[in-house]
Motif scaffolding. Structure first.
Motif, mmCIF file in Angstrom:
data_model
loop_
_atom_site.group_PDB
_atom_site.id
_atom_site.type_symbol
_atom_site.label_atom_id
_atom_site.label_comp_id
_atom_site.label_asym_id
_atom_site.label_seq_id
_atom_site.Cartn_x
_atom_site.Cartn_y
_atom_site.Cartn_z
ATOM 1 N N UNK A 38 9.205 -4.161 -2.605
ATOM 2 C CA UNK A 38 9.531 -3.862 -1.198
ATOM 3 C C UNK A 38 10.842 -3.085 -1.148
ATOM 4 N N UNK A 39 11.819 -3.548 -1.927
ATOM 5 C CA UNK A 39 13.109 -2.840 -1.976
ATOM 6 C C UNK A 39 12.899 -1.385 -2.400
ATOM 7 N N UNK A 40 12.049 -1.187 -3.383
ATOM 8 C CA UNK A 40 11.785 0.177 -3.866
ATOM 9 C C UNK A 40 11.135 1.013 -2.774
ATOM 10 N N UNK A 92 11.451 0.638 0.482
ATOM 11 C CA UNK A 92 12.457 0.976 1.491
ATOM 12 C C UNK A 92 13.361 2.087 0.967
ATOM 13 N N UNK A 93 13.767 1.949 -0.283
ATOM 14 C CA UNK A 93 14.627 2.967 -0.911
ATOM 15 C C UNK A 93 13.967 4.331 -0.852
ATOM 16 N N UNK A 94 12.721 4.385 -1.315
ATOM 17 C CA UNK A 94 12.026 5.672 -1.366
ATOM 18 C C UNK A 94 11.735 6.211 0.025
ATOM 19 N N UNK A 95 11.641 5.307 1.009
ATOM 20 C CA UNK A 95 11.412 5.744 2.389
ATOM 21 C C UNK A 95 12.644 6.437 2.949
ATOM 22 N N UNK A 96 13.805 5.787 2.832
ATOM 23 C CA UNK A 96 14.988 6.405 3.442
ATOM 24 C C UNK A 96 15.526 7.562 2.607
ATOM 25 N N UNK A 106 0.842 -1.198 0.000
ATOM 26 C CA UNK A 106 0.000 0.000 0.000
ATOM 27 C C UNK A 106 0.878 1.248 0.000
ATOM 28 N N UNK A 107 1.956 1.208 0.784
ATOM 29 C CA UNK A 107 2.882 2.339 0.826
ATOM 30 C C UNK A 107 3.598 2.479 -0.518
ATOM 31 N N UNK A 108 3.990 1.351 -1.094
ATOM 32 C CA UNK A 108 4.621 1.358 -2.416
ATOM 33 C C UNK A 108 3.694 1.994 -3.452
ATOM 34 N N UNK A 109 2.446 1.550 -3.454
ATOM 35 C CA UNK A 109 1.479 2.082 -4.417
ATOM 36 C C UNK A 109 1.369 3.606 -4.249
ATOM 37 N N UNK A 110 1.319 4.049 -3.018
ATOM 38 C CA UNK A 110 1.220 5.484 -2.744
ATOM 39 C C UNK A 110 2.435 6.223 -3.288
ATOM 40 N N UNK A 111 3.606 5.683 -3.025
ATOM 41 C CA UNK A 111 4.833 6.361 -3.456
ATOM 42 C C UNK A 111 4.942 6.414 -4.971
ATOM 43 N N UNK A 112 4.560 5.339 -5.651
ATOM 44 C CA UNK A 112 4.640 5.350 -7.111
ATOM 45 C C UNK A 112 3.658 6.367 -7.685
ATOM 46 N N UNK A 138 15.473 1.819 -8.199
ATOM 47 C CA UNK A 138 14.993 2.047 -6.832
ATOM 48 C C UNK A 138 15.315 0.844 -5.952
ATOM 49 N N UNK A 139 16.614 0.630 -5.700
ATOM 50 C CA UNK A 139 16.966 -0.368 -4.698
ATOM 51 C C UNK A 139 17.232 -1.790 -5.168
ATOM 52 N N UNK A 140 17.220 -2.057 -6.490
ATOM 53 C CA UNK A 140 17.556 -3.399 -6.976
ATOM 54 C C UNK A 140 18.912 -3.361 -7.671
ATOM 55 N N UNK A 141 19.839 -4.258 -7.294
ATOM 56 C CA UNK A 141 21.148 -4.245 -7.946
ATOM 57 C C UNK A 141 21.067 -4.733 -9.395
ATOM 58 N N UNK A 142 22.158 -4.538 -10.144
ATOM 59 C CA UNK A 142 22.174 -4.842 -11.567
ATOM 60 C C UNK A 142 21.842 -6.301 -11.889
ATOM 61 N N UNK A 143 22.323 -7.215 -11.060
ATOM 62 C CA UNK A 143 21.947 -8.637 -11.162
ATOM 63 C C UNK A 143 21.941 -9.239 -12.549
ATOM 64 N N UNK A 144 22.808 -8.749 -13.422
ATOM 65 C CA UNK A 144 22.883 -9.303 -14.782
ATOM 66 C C UNK A 144 21.497 -9.371 -15.442
#
Lengths: 448, 127, 487
Positions: free
Chosen positions: A337-339, A341-345, A113-119, A267-273
């Motif tokens: 979720x990572x996004x 947290x990223x947008x929160x901090x 819900x917080x993610x949806x709000x932030x996006x 927004x918080x996800x590494x490159x991960x190939x």
């Protein structure tokens, strides 16, 4: 004995006795003998953790991680605050299933819900879903939404849209035969969508126009002008946006977009190939019933306590089955979720500061590179943090030389645009230092 | 709830109440009960014509989406806009909450529909 | 519990970036003023500790596999080994840019190439594609391959896909997306594909038959050889939904059953975490004749090393950006070599033993519609309890009070008041005994004190939530001025 399988021989004996079987083989009697596997599969293992780590480190050592990175083109090396990994490593988040049992999933439901709000905040739109696989498939889902909502079937894709996004949209459209989608591309001029051609191609049969902001070349598309053209004909404006840039740039919602999509990897996800990444999609409230994927809504329990729950599920595959808006089931929740947290901090100031630093560093780098003999700007339109440099030198030669200096250089655009021979797409993020930029220009200068 | 005698029924659990050359179409108590609480109603555009048996809209509940079929052919003259604001009306008052008003194209369509007694028998079998 | 926005306070800060080290110019030197944001996006302002506390509190309001028994049918909620998490985070994997020169990513390419071979061996297929991001995505690709195959042979009349009436919703949604007409084949009274109905419905218009085996009732389709022969004789292709691979892994392979296309769920059978809803990974395996249609790029091995091949004229195209959910693939690969061939077989044997053991105990109080040896999962019906006024949903909610996650509810659709249990092999005998005991206790409550079940859950952070209200009045984001919900 295997460390993930608790059953001992004694356990098995007791259990078999309880169900009246004498051996485990009896449980597979209903499988025809002729198809059963006769010998062990040819697979290595079982290996201990020690051997497993050794194996993967060996493989990893055959990869090269560049110390300095100036390449983007759809995947970005970004600052990821330490807190992100710690939060997504909490087992209650990462080992749980889709939150169908809301009472024991309030944690993830609230995060979504917080993610949806932030996006919505970032993109300037009214509703968001809980995530999609990546920006490219989000593009395909958005096109389907527009086609279904308008009842029209012509789709115009700006050629400055990420080539992979265009490719995925085409594949999805080819196979969605009922929709009978006809795709056309709008060429660019000086690195931006040619508005005259767009105007000429528009008519009442166009379901949507997709434009990327900033575009694949890093350039700011004239979304304000495009919006006028698109809406004049009653079509949907779909904007593919870079989420970091939205810390500085006016939101696509404010500019009149009907649907906003994009790649949320930054927004918080590494490159991960290349994966898993994060597709996002936001839109206006009136279109919410055609929004694909999962959505979390707020509600109350019997005592009036606020709670969160998966809602509007009747749209989804598990209820509508053949008539759903999309077939998507699992999404990329943990990346969302990572996004969050990223947008929160980072917060309202952090996202602006990251965007600002990218803008400043990229423009500084641009000007410094142009001081090197033989380097010329690919285009002259305003850009955000990616830009195109052309020269007489073969891009492979440039990048091979940069590699020796532990630098991952610009992306060779001729791979996707044959007319852009010897054009390299450079990316500068908040992680690139002034010293790194100097090293880049020194190396470019040292090339013969 | 008793099955009203003043109208006809389809085997898909819709009811049709004639009103001169027009007819109101709705769903029965059995249908609303199977669907559960209705949360959203999608209605057709007035002016469009539909053949008998075609889907003219959808009823969305928390657990299912159901097509609404028109038991008779005809042009949609009016839709019950109250349902857009309060879809639960169909659950509370299924026989008062009409969904569409249709112009009857073929009066014979009404003859093949079930009487209230036939429909009651159908319900017995379903249970 | 407050939302993060409700905890936000102006000027609080949770991050620090280095000082800008290049000359700072006015943004509108670079960006036209019309395109500059006037106000920063309304995101939280919060200190790091408050952020950590917020997400930690939230995690405690969430139930994962590590919280307790999680017998969700068809989801294979087995333990997610920690070693997988560690190796996926190795720096030389995590920080690899997907567009690096091929010679700098030989380790990653080799990893994926080997994984393809491992999955070929496990499934009995000839080629594997690691692109799909989830099972449903794999299904979509599988159907694209079916369509591509028939189109290439100019066989355009194939407009139907068969699925059993017990099929998972994604099967139908995926087929519908591609314009196929979906025809459901009835199940017989043994819960298997009714061969008469199948024969009636299978004709030259079928493009393919999508099957899970064991099926969603946990039963092995005994007639699979006949189904395969008949489908192929009619020119159709046989598609395997791999969601239930845990029920046969190491015992029989889909490729040997006659399937042409297989999708796997790495986040089910291969222990990668579900992530509260993803990311998963849904690789597909194909027989050699379908390989030319696979999406680009393909990984090839030459004397010079590994590289991407984009020159595939018959390829269906691209179905996602880049190459696959790489970090998920690493986790599954790590699991496969942790177990080895004997281990994977043991996984299946114990999953099946556990399911039969549990079913045998639940049989005492619950109706089991298909009361015979199952594979890794089984379905019970709460029909007896429903007649006493307590539904399967009520029972599921009451399980929460006992610290257990409920099974899969109301699926498959062909069983009334269905509850599908899949304990998996990572659950100990004591946990199964405990689960059965709880179900027996709840059944006792149904008889003696039904209200406590009907009003469950009682001990969770919120009670049963009003899902009708959520759907009728969708509130899908936080808005500052709307903090109090109208009742």
């Amino acid at each position: 004995m295997f460390r993930f399988i608790p059953n001992t021989d004694d356990d098995k004996k007791k259990m078999l006795k309880a169900i009246g079987k004498s051996s485990i083989d009896e449980l597979f009697f209903d499988i025809p003998e002729e198809i059963k596997t006769k010998s062990d599969m040819k697979i290595p293992g079982p290996l201990s953790e020690i051997d497993i780590k050794r194996h993967f480190h060996d493989l990893g050592n055959r990869n090269m991680i560049f110390r300095i990175c100036f390449r983007g083109a759809g995947a970005y090396r970004r600052y990821i605050p330490s807190i992100v990994n710690h939060v997504i490593s909490r087992s209650e988040f990462y080992t749980s299933y889709t939150p169908y049992q809301a009472e024991v999933s309030q944690g993830i439901l609230q995060v979504i819900f917080e993610y949806q709000t932030m996006m919505c905040e970032l993109t300037g739109m009214e509703v968001s879903n809980a995530s999609l696989y990546d920006g490219a498939t989000a593009g395909a889902e958005a096109v389907f939404m527009a086609v279904d909502l308008t009842g029209k079937n012509r789709v115009l894709l700006c050629r400055t849209l990420n080539p992979q996004t265009r490719s995925v949209i085409k594949t999805y459209s080819n196979f969605s035969t009922a929709r009978n989608i006809r795709i056309e591309e709008i060429p660019y001029r000086n690195g931006r969508t040619d508005l005259d051609v767009l105007e000429n191609k528009m008519n009442e049969e166009v379901a949507c126009v997709l434009v990327q902001y900033p575009n694949f070349f890093g350039i700011l598309e004239e979304v304000i002008e495009i919006e006028k053209i698109v809406h004049k004909h009653g079509s949907f404006l779909i904007v593919s946006a870079d989420p970091i840039s939205l810390g500085l740039l006016r939101s696509p919602g404010e500019l009149g977009a009907d649907i906003v999509i994009g790649e949320g990897q930054s927004l918080g996800t590494p490159l991960s190939f290349g994966g898993p990444y994060l597709g996002f999609i936001t839109t206006k409230e009136k279109y919410v019933r055609r929004l694909p994927g999962r959505i979390v809504g707020e509600t109350v329990d019997r005592d009036g306590n606020r709670g969160f729950i998966l809602t509007l599920q009747a749209r989804e595959q598990h209820i509508r089955r053949g008539n759903s808006a999309s077939n998507i089931c699992s999404n990329h929740q943990l990346n969302a979720v990572a996004a969050t947290v990223y947008l929160t901090v980072m917060g309202k100031r952090g996202i602006s500061e990251v965007a600002e630093q990218c803008l400043q560093k990229a423009h500084y780098a641009f000007e410094e590179i142009l001081k090197v003999a033989g380097m010329k700007p690919g285009f002259s339109a305003p850009f955000f943090n990616e830009f195109v440099i052309k020269s007489d030198i073969d891009p492979d030669k440039i990048n091979e030389f940069l590699l020796k200096n532990d630098i991952l250089g610009g992306y060779d655009l001729s791979r996707d645009f044959t007319e852009l021979d010897k054009h390299l797409l450079y990316c500068v993020t908040e992680l690139n230092t002034r010293r790194e930029i100097e090293m880049l220009t020194e190396a470019l200068g040292a090339l013969k | 709830m008793d099955v009203p005698k003043d109208r006809k029924y389809s085997s898909d659990h819709e009811w049709v109440k004639a009103n001169g050359n027009n007819a109101y179409v709705g769903i029965t108590d059995f249908a609303q009960s199977s669907l559960g609480d209705i949360v959203f109603v999608e209605l057709p555009e007035p002016g469009k014509s539909y053949a008998a048996g075609n889907a003219i809209g959808t009823l969305e509940s928390v657990k299912a989406v159901s097509d609404v079929f028109t038991p008779i052919s005809g042009k949609v003259l009016d839709i019950n806009k109250e349902l857009l604001n309060d879809p639960g009306l169909i659950n509370r008052l299924p026989y008062e909450s009409w969904i569409v008003l249709v112009e009857i194209e073929n009066p014979q369509d009404l003859n093949v529909l079930l009487s209230s007694r036939d429909y009651e028998q159908l319900l017995q079998k379903e249970r | 519990m407050d939302l993060i926005f409700e905890k936000s306070r102006a000027d609080r800060c949770g991050y620090q970036l280095p000082e800008l080290d290049v000359p700072s110019r006015n943004p509108d030197d670079f960006i036209p003023a019309d395109y500059l944001r006037r106000d920063a996006p309304d995101l939280p302002e919060i200190s790091e500790i408050d952020a950590v506390r917020h997400f930690t509190s939230l995690s405690k309001r969430n139930f994962g596999v590590e919280s307790g028994t999680y017998p969700l049918g068809s989801c294979t909620m087995k333990y997610n080994p920690k070693i997988n998490e560690d190796v996926a985070r190795i720096e030389s994997f995590e920080n690899l840019h997907p567009l690096q020169p091929e010679m700098t990513v030989q380790g990653a390419l080799e990893l994926m190439y080997i994984m393809e071979l491992l999955l070929c061996e496990i499934t009995g297929m000839d080629n594997v594609c690691l692109h799909p991001a989830a099972g449903a995505h794999g299904e979509l690709l599988g159907l694209m391959l079916i369509k591509g195959w028939h189109n290439q042979k100019k066989d355009y009349e194939r407009n139907t896909i068969l699925v059993p009436d017990s099929a998972h919703g994604t099967n139908l949604a995926s087929a519908a997306m591609l314009g196929y007409r979906v025809v459901e084949v009835k199940s017989n009274d043994r819960g298997l594909v009714d061969m008469n109905d199948f024969t009636e419905k299978a004709n030259e218009h079928i493009a393919g038959f999508m099957l899970t085996n064991p099926n969603t009732l946990g039963m092995f389709e005994e007639n699979i050889i006949q189904i395969s022969e008949q489908t192929h004789r009619l020119g159709g292709l046989l598609y395997y939904d791999g969601a239930n691979l845990n029920g046969i892994m190491g015992i029989v392979r889909p490729g040997d059953m006659g399937f042409d296309i297989v999708h796997l769920n790495l986040h089910k059978t291969f222990s990668t975490p579900h992530g509260s809803g993803g990311p998963g990974s849904g690789p597909i395996g194909v027989k050699a004749n379908l390989a030319p249609y696979l999406p680009i790029p393909i990984i090839i091995k030459t004397d010079a090393g590994y590289s991407f091949d984009y020159d595939r004229p018959l390829s269906v195209g691209q179905i996602r950006s880049f190459y696959g959910n790489f970090s998920v693939i690493i986790k599954a690969y790590s699991y496969i070599i942790s177990m080895g061939a004997k281990g994977l077989r043991s996984v299946c044997e114990n999953a099946v033993l556990n399911a039969n053991y549990l079913m045998n105990m639940l049989k005492k109080n619950f109706f089991v519609p298909y009361d015979r040896t199952c594979k890794h999962e089984f379905v019970i019906s709460a029909i007896k309890q429903k007649m006493k006024g307590v539904s399967a949903l009520d029972i599921a909610k009451r399980m929460l009070d006992f610290g257990l996650h409920p099974p899969t509810m109301y699926f498959p659709l062909i069983v009334k008041e269905a509850m599908m249990f899949e304990p998996t092999e990572t659950e100990s005998k004591e946990n199964l005994d405990k689960l059965a005991e709880v179900m027996a206790d709840i059944n006792k409550e149904v008889c003696e004190n039904p209200d406590i079940v009907r009003n469950a859950p009682h001990t969770t952070v919120v009670g049963r939530l009003d899902d009708v209200r959520a759907a009728r009045f969708p509130k899908l984001r936080y808005l500052k001025d709307e903090r109090i919900l109208p009742v």
